[in-house]
Design an enzyme around this catalytic site. Structure first.
Site, PDB file in Angstrom:
ATOM      1  N   ARG A 256       0.843  -1.191   0.000  1.00 26.11           N
ATOM      2  CA  ARG A 256       0.000   0.000   0.000  1.00 26.11           C
ATOM      3  C   ARG A 256       0.884   1.248   0.000  1.00 26.11           C
ATOM      4  O   ARG A 256       2.026   1.222   0.445  1.00 26.11           O
ATOM      5  CB  ARG A 256      -0.915   0.025   1.219  1.00 26.11           C
ATOM      6  CG  ARG A 256      -1.901  -1.134   1.285  1.00 26.11           C
ATOM      7  CD  ARG A 256      -2.801  -0.988   2.505  1.00 26.11           C
ATOM      8  NE  ARG A 256      -3.750  -2.101   2.612  1.00 26.11           N
ATOM      9  CZ  ARG A 256      -3.524  -3.210   3.293  1.00 26.11           C
ATOM     10  NH1 ARG A 256      -2.359  -3.354   3.929  1.00 26.11           N
ATOM     11  NH2 ARG A 256      -4.428  -4.172   3.340  1.00 26.11           N
ATOM     12  N   LYS A 281      -2.320   0.181   7.833  1.00 33.02           N
ATOM     13  CA  LYS A 281      -3.779   0.092   7.772  1.00 33.02           C
ATOM     14  C   LYS A 281      -4.334  -0.910   8.773  1.00 33.02           C
ATOM     15  O   LYS A 281      -5.327  -0.648   9.447  1.00 33.02           O
ATOM     16  CB  LYS A 281      -4.237  -0.293   6.360  1.00 33.02           C
ATOM     17  CG  LYS A 281      -5.749  -0.387   6.221  1.00 33.02           C
ATOM     18  CD  LYS A 281      -6.155  -0.695   4.794  1.00 33.02           C
ATOM     19  CE  LYS A 281      -7.680  -0.777   4.678  1.00 33.02           C
ATOM     20  NZ  LYS A 281      -8.108  -1.068   3.270  1.00 33.02           N
ATOM     21  N   HIS A 353      -2.925   2.387  -5.689  1.00 28.42           N
ATOM     22  CA  HIS A 353      -3.708   1.180  -5.415  1.00 28.42           C
ATOM     23  C   HIS A 353      -3.961   0.391  -6.691  1.00 28.42           C
ATOM     24  O   HIS A 353      -4.130  -0.834  -6.645  1.00 28.42           O
ATOM     25  CB  HIS A 353      -5.031   1.555  -4.747  1.00 28.42           C
ATOM     26  CG  HIS A 353      -5.494   0.528  -3.767  1.00 28.42           C
ATOM     27  ND1 HIS A 353      -4.865   0.293  -2.555  1.00 28.42           N
ATOM     28  CD2 HIS A 353      -6.516  -0.361  -3.822  1.00 28.42           C
ATOM     29  CE1 HIS A 353      -5.489  -0.672  -1.909  1.00 28.42           C
ATOM     30  NE2 HIS A 353      -6.482  -1.095  -2.658  1.00 28.42           N
ATOM     31  N   ARG A 356      -1.293  -1.983  -7.068  1.00 28.31           N
ATOM     32  CA  ARG A 356      -1.511  -3.115  -6.159  1.00 28.31           C
ATOM     33  C   ARG A 356      -2.415  -4.142  -6.827  1.00 28.31           C
ATOM     34  O   ARG A 356      -2.205  -5.352  -6.704  1.00 28.31           O
ATOM     35  CB  ARG A 356      -2.124  -2.584  -4.864  1.00 28.31           C
ATOM     36  CG  ARG A 356      -2.363  -3.596  -3.768  1.00 28.31           C
ATOM     37  CD  ARG A 356      -2.719  -2.822  -2.500  1.00 28.31           C
ATOM     38  NE  ARG A 356      -3.426  -3.613  -1.512  1.00 28.31           N
ATOM     39  CZ  ARG A 356      -2.832  -4.381  -0.612  1.00 28.31           C
ATOM     40  NH1 ARG A 356      -1.522  -4.482  -0.600  1.00 28.31           N
ATOM     41  NH2 ARG A 356      -3.545  -5.047   0.280  1.00 28.31           N
ATOM     42  N   HIS A 379      -3.938  -9.003   3.546  1.00 31.76           N
ATOM     43  CA  HIS A 379      -5.339  -8.945   3.927  1.00 31.76           C
ATOM     44  C   HIS A 379      -5.595  -9.754   5.190  1.00 31.76           C
ATOM     45  O   HIS A 379      -4.993 -10.818   5.387  1.00 31.76           O
ATOM     46  CB  HIS A 379      -6.229  -9.476   2.800  1.00 31.76           C
ATOM     47  CG  HIS A 379      -6.340  -8.528   1.641  1.00 31.76           C
ATOM     48  ND1 HIS A 379      -6.599  -8.947   0.363  1.00 31.76           N
ATOM     49  CD2 HIS A 379      -6.209  -7.178   1.572  1.00 31.76           C
ATOM     50  CE1 HIS A 379      -6.643  -7.907  -0.449  1.00 31.76           C
ATOM     51  NE2 HIS A 379      -6.404  -6.824   0.270  1.00 31.76           N
ATOM     52  N   TYR A 388     -10.279  -9.363  -6.473  1.00 30.87           N
ATOM     53  CA  TYR A 388      -9.257  -9.383  -7.507  1.00 30.87           C
ATOM     54  C   TYR A 388      -9.504 -10.490  -8.541  1.00 30.87           C
ATOM     55  O   TYR A 388      -8.978 -10.438  -9.643  1.00 30.87           O
ATOM     56  CB  TYR A 388      -7.872  -9.574  -6.882  1.00 30.87           C
ATOM     57  CG  TYR A 388      -7.454  -8.421  -6.013  1.00 30.87           C
ATOM     58  CD1 TYR A 388      -7.037  -7.220  -6.570  1.00 30.87           C
ATOM     59  CD2 TYR A 388      -7.481  -8.513  -4.626  1.00 30.87           C
ATOM     60  CE1 TYR A 388      -6.659  -6.157  -5.782  1.00 30.87           C
ATOM     61  CE2 TYR A 388      -7.098  -7.451  -3.833  1.00 30.87           C
ATOM     62  CZ  TYR A 388      -6.688  -6.271  -4.409  1.00 30.87           C
ATOM     63  OH  TYR A 388      -6.310  -5.224  -3.627  1.00 30.87           O
TER      64      TYR A 388
END
Length: 423
Positions: A256, A281, A353, A356, A379, A388
């Site tokens: 990120r 995050k 992003h 990413r 995650h 995704y």
């Protein structure tokens, strides 16, 4: 550092010493000096000896009137930012990098105090997150400014027509923003009624909307586009060396933006060839391989591009003051090189992003299992990674089960049954 009895000359002397120590460019210093000299002249003309925030507000009102920041020209916004920087330095001893921060959302008068009490009440009773409190402040400040401009400064002057007029002037095309605004207004007016501030419950008057958040496909870019972005970087300049290293980390490791800009020397474990961080995050630890091309790019920047600084972060601003780069600045870097590469970004997200997403899509094409992809992306659960899958149609097709052909006898059975019913 705040000094409520500080003359403007004393404050400016400290500021320009700060600029000198931070190695600000002389052009930048000159632009600040021009603005602050106007503030100084305003104080002399009005016989004001000491500077504080109210002086800055009075100066801006004299220059711009009762303004809404978003409606100002770039030149006017610059005047506001530089004037705000005086108080920022007076109270904190530093100036935010770039000087482009929006002025704080202030609530004054009876309605302003009511809004502040409401936000404090929600924060204390529900333990709202800082981000949620910020949203309340942003959306209710727009409502507050509307009421001020409409001449409604006392709660007794408010009625349902005032509320509906505000809703009517909202941008109908920004459905998500409108949805959040209506929800916050509904909570706010319910609070006013339950606490006896308003006799009527105007939360019932707030219109309902039919907004539904739709799942959007993640934006991604082809291998050729990724190569074009990297080729657009001038790796011979210090800034280019920094940008190349940061974009490689985003493309090859999927970090990120906040984790890239926050990357410290201690996070790069050269002996094991890994990058080990605590994600900003989620707060969860994450360890990724330090690929040779990334390691070489970082070394090239550190040896030949990074300014001399005691900052523990790897990536710094290319111009003075040499402080850690921000994630918003990284966003601008990505957009710049996409434009230089001639990438068509219409209807596609084009920030860090999106890179990413490219990383995740590349892993899918290599048949990497989804649990592994989820772990590499950092995650907390695999459901966050499921989105995704939708960007890789080829992989989705491989997930489809082959449907066996239906034997002809099945159709004959249907025909025979129909004939028997007729008999």
């Amino acid at each position: 550092m705040e000094n409520n009895k500080q003359t403007i000359d004393s404050l400016l002397d400290e500021l320009f010493l700060y600029f000198k120590n931070a190695q600000y460019h002389k052009v930048t210093v000159s632009s600040y000096r021009s603005c602050w000299n106007r503030v100084k002249d305003f104080m002399l003309d009005n016989g004001i000896k000491y500077y504080d925030r109210n002086v800055g507000k009075a100066f801006l009102k004299g220059e711009l009137g009762d303004f809404v920041y978003g409606n100002l020209s770039d030149k006017q916004k610059s005047l506001v930012n530089r004037t705000e920087a005086l108080y920022k330095f007076q109270s904190t001893g530093r100036i935010p990098v770039g000087g482009k921060q929006l002025p704080p959302k202030e609530f004054e008068g009876e309605i302003g105090h009511i809004i502040k009490r409401f936000i404090s009440y929600r924060k204390e009773t529900l333990g709202l997150a800082k981000k949620t409190v910020h949203s309340y402040t942003i959306y209710l400040h727009s409502f507050y400014l509307y009421l001020n401009n409409a001449g409604i400064r006392q709660i007794k002057d408010f009625n349902a027509c005032s509320l509906l007029s505000y809703v009517k002037q909202m941008d109908q095309t920004a459905s998500a923003k409108q949805h959040v605004t209506l929800n916050i207004l509904r909570i706010f007016f319910r609070y006013l009624h339950e606490h006896g501030i308003l006799p009527a419950d105007y939360s019932q008057v707030v219109p309902k909307d039919s907004y539904k958040e739709s799942d959007k496909l993640p934006s991604t870019f082809t291998d050729e586009e990724i190569k074009a972005i990297l080729n657009a970087i001038d790796r011979g300049s210090p800034k280019g060396k920094r940008d190349y290293a940061m974009l490689l980390i985003a493309m090859r490791l999927g970090l990120r933006a906040s984790d890239i800009t926050g990357l410290r020397f201690e996070n790069i474990i050269w002996e094991r060839n890994v990058i080990s961080i605590e994600q900003q995050k989620t707060g969860e630890p994450l360890e990724l391989p330090l690929l040779p091309e990334i390691g070489n790019a970082i070394i090239d920047y550190l040896k030949h591009g990074r300014p001399v600084s005691k900052a523990p972060q790897c990536f710094l601003r290319a111009q003075a003051p040499y402080v850690p780069i921000t994630y918003s600045c990284l966003g601008n870097v990505v957009v710049r090189y996409m434009r230089l590469a001639g990438i068509n970004c219409v209807k596609r997200k084009h920030g860090p992003h999106a890179l990413r997403h490219c990383f995740a899509s590349a892993l899918l094409k290599e048949k990497v299992p989804l649990p592994v992809i989820s772990e590499l992306l950092g995650h907390k659960n695999m459901s966050s990674s499921m989105g995704y899958l939708r960007v890789d149609l080829a992989s989705l097709r491989e997930c489809a089960l082959e449907v066996p052909p239906v034997p002809l006898s099945f159709y004959n059975i249907g025909i025979n049954n129909k004939q028997e019913r007729r008999i």
